[in-house]
Enzyme design. Sequence first.
Site, PDB file in Angstrom:
ATOM      1  N   LYS A 249     -12.354  -1.443   7.521  1.00 37.15           N
ATOM      2  CA  LYS A 249     -11.690  -2.378   8.420  1.00 37.15           C
ATOM      3  C   LYS A 249     -12.203  -2.213   9.849  1.00 37.15           C
ATOM      4  O   LYS A 249     -12.735  -3.154  10.427  1.00 37.15           O
ATOM      5  CB  LYS A 249     -10.170  -2.193   8.369  1.00 37.15           C
ATOM      6  CG  LYS A 249      -9.549  -2.735   7.096  1.00 37.15           C
ATOM      7  CD  LYS A 249      -8.855  -1.650   6.355  1.00 37.15           C
ATOM      8  CE  LYS A 249      -8.110  -2.045   5.097  1.00 37.15           C
ATOM      9  NZ  LYS A 249      -8.576  -3.157   4.320  1.00 37.15           N
TER      10      LYS A 249
ATOM     11  N   ASP B 167      -1.267   6.948   6.317  1.00 37.39           N
ATOM     12  CA  ASP B 167      -2.365   6.095   5.833  1.00 37.39           C
ATOM     13  C   ASP B 167      -2.669   5.142   6.989  1.00 37.39           C
ATOM     14  O   ASP B 167      -1.927   4.205   7.252  1.00 37.39           O
ATOM     15  CB  ASP B 167      -1.924   5.324   4.585  1.00 37.39           C
ATOM     16  CG  ASP B 167      -2.961   4.291   4.138  1.00 37.39           C
ATOM     17  OD1 ASP B 167      -4.005   4.156   4.813  1.00 37.39           O
ATOM     18  OD2 ASP B 167      -2.723   3.623   3.123  1.00 37.39           O
TER      19      ASP B 167
ATOM     20  N   TRP C 248       0.821  -1.220   0.000  1.00 36.25           N
ATOM     21  CA  TRP C 248       0.000   0.000   0.000  1.00 36.25           C
ATOM     22  C   TRP C 248       0.850   1.262   0.000  1.00 36.25           C
ATOM     23  O   TRP C 248       0.433   2.291  -0.533  1.00 36.25           O
ATOM     24  CB  TRP C 248      -1.014  -0.036   1.149  1.00 36.25           C
ATOM     25  CG  TRP C 248      -1.985  -1.163   0.945  1.00 36.25           C
ATOM     26  CD1 TRP C 248      -2.084  -2.300   1.687  1.00 36.25           C
ATOM     27  CD2 TRP C 248      -2.951  -1.288  -0.123  1.00 36.25           C
ATOM     28  NE1 TRP C 248      -3.049  -3.122   1.152  1.00 36.25           N
ATOM     29  CE2 TRP C 248      -3.595  -2.530   0.055  1.00 36.25           C
ATOM     30  CE3 TRP C 248      -3.326  -0.479  -1.193  1.00 36.25           C
ATOM     31  CZ2 TRP C 248      -4.602  -2.987  -0.803  1.00 36.25           C
ATOM     32  CZ3 TRP C 248      -4.329  -0.929  -2.047  1.00 36.25           C
ATOM     33  CH2 TRP C 248      -4.946  -2.152  -1.850  1.00 36.25           C
TER      34      TRP C 248
HETATM   35  N1  PMP Z   1      -4.116   1.505   2.454  1.00 35.93           N
HETATM   36  C1  PMP Z   1      -4.118   0.378   3.215  1.00 35.93           C
HETATM   37  C2  PMP Z   1      -3.174   0.275   4.349  1.00 35.93           C
HETATM   38  C3  PMP Z   1      -5.003  -0.659   2.894  1.00 35.93           C
HETATM   39  O1  PMP Z   1      -5.018  -1.775   3.627  1.00 35.93           O
HETATM   40  C4  PMP Z   1      -5.875  -0.519   1.792  1.00 35.93           C
HETATM   41  C5  PMP Z   1      -6.889  -1.574   1.420  1.00 35.93           C
HETATM   42  N2  PMP Z   1      -6.767  -2.790   1.941  1.00 35.93           N
HETATM   43  C6  PMP Z   1      -5.808   0.663   1.040  1.00 35.93           C
HETATM   44  C7  PMP Z   1      -4.931   1.646   1.410  1.00 35.93           C
HETATM   45  C8  PMP Z   1      -6.691   0.848  -0.157  1.00 35.93           C
HETATM   46  O2  PMP Z   1      -7.946   1.112   0.305  1.00 35.93           O
HETATM   47  P1  PMP Z   1      -9.246   1.231  -0.604  1.00 35.93           P
HETATM   48  O3  PMP Z   1      -9.589  -0.125  -1.090  1.00 35.93           O
HETATM   49  O4  PMP Z   1     -10.227   1.776   0.398  1.00 35.93           O
HETATM   50  O5  PMP Z   1      -8.959   2.205  -1.691  1.00 35.93           O
END
Ligand code: PMP
Length: 360
Positions: free
Chosen positions: A197, A173, A102
């Site tokens: 989450k 994030d 991520w």
């Molecule tokens: N950042 C992290 C740490 C994540 O775990 C995720 C999704 N699992 C995201 C960003 C991306 O999130 P989204 O699917 O809400 O765009």
Amino acid sequence: MTVYNFAAGPAVLPKEVLKKVQAELLNFNDSGMSILEISHRSQLFVDVYEDAKARIYKLMNLDDHEYDVLFMQGGGTTQFTAVPLNLTYQHHRAAYIDTGHWSERAVEEARLLKGVQADVLASSKDQHYTTLPKVPAIPQDTYDYVHITTNNTIMGTAWQELPETNGTPLVGDLSSNFLGQDYPFEKFDLMYAGAQKNLAPAGVTIVILKKSLLGHVKGLPSMLDYTKQAAKKSALNTPPVFQIYVAGLVLKWIDEQGGLKAMDARNRKKAQLLYNCLDNSKLFKNNVDPRYRSLMNVPFVTGDAQLDAKFVKEAQEHGLLNLKGHRLVGGMRASIYNAMPYDGVVALCDFIQQFEKENR
Ligand code: PMP
């Protein structure tokens, strides 16, 4: 059979909250209408929104004069773009600490923007992201921000202490440990987190930022413009009413559990139980540097892909659901967010031990 959902997101929500949603679904607040039907301009929704916002300030111990809270859409992924668009107004350079998939995605999206330079200052890629890198001294007056991923959902690592940024704004994030791990949140200049989450169903993203960051950039696409979103109280377009409503209920639930300190302590206890069980196993292994083990996502393997698949299948038959690891790493992953009860982790540990006896 009691069922426990270990999915990484969308993920388990507190039963009490789901029951409340169910009870209120046909008649929200004696309005005769469902929350699914009410206007985002109605006082009914404005009260829901204000309540959720106030609860975030309270739980995170943040000053509402200093920080704004936005409810946006497009997930964490949209913030990979919105953050550099709004924040790189001085140096046009941003620093990223790469701790997994991520973080890499955040860098990739920032690099798509013309006029923004995204530098990776430290990375644990060479260690297959099983640890966190040492963060070098950040040069002053060079970067508009330093970006970290507080919890790495796939690799199962997390920052236990926030890195020192030497005066450069810190952006986090927090998607996968938002409200699940306590931090000195006032060290962040901007935090963002997708809801799916620890907070609500997918469809709303929380952005918490210092008001001093607003108003510096003109001409951004409106939906990505924090200044416009803040001015319109997150209703620049039709906001996800239902998600914000559920978020409010979850925030209230966290408050009733004793707030973030209690949540953090509870999550540590759950995680410790699972890590102890894995460390004592001769069959299963968690490969993460013990200093940085996540409280939320616990990946583990047997080292044999077939045996892993057998474990996931049999676990499913025992009501332990969604333990298959992320496709990038394979094996298993147990996500044990706020709403996963201690008993769920006990049931998983019991099953791990039983499986080991039967498959040695
Ligand atoms: N950042 C992290 C740490 C994540 O775990 C995720 C999704 N699992 C995201 C960003 C991306 O999130 P989204 O699917 O809400 O765009």
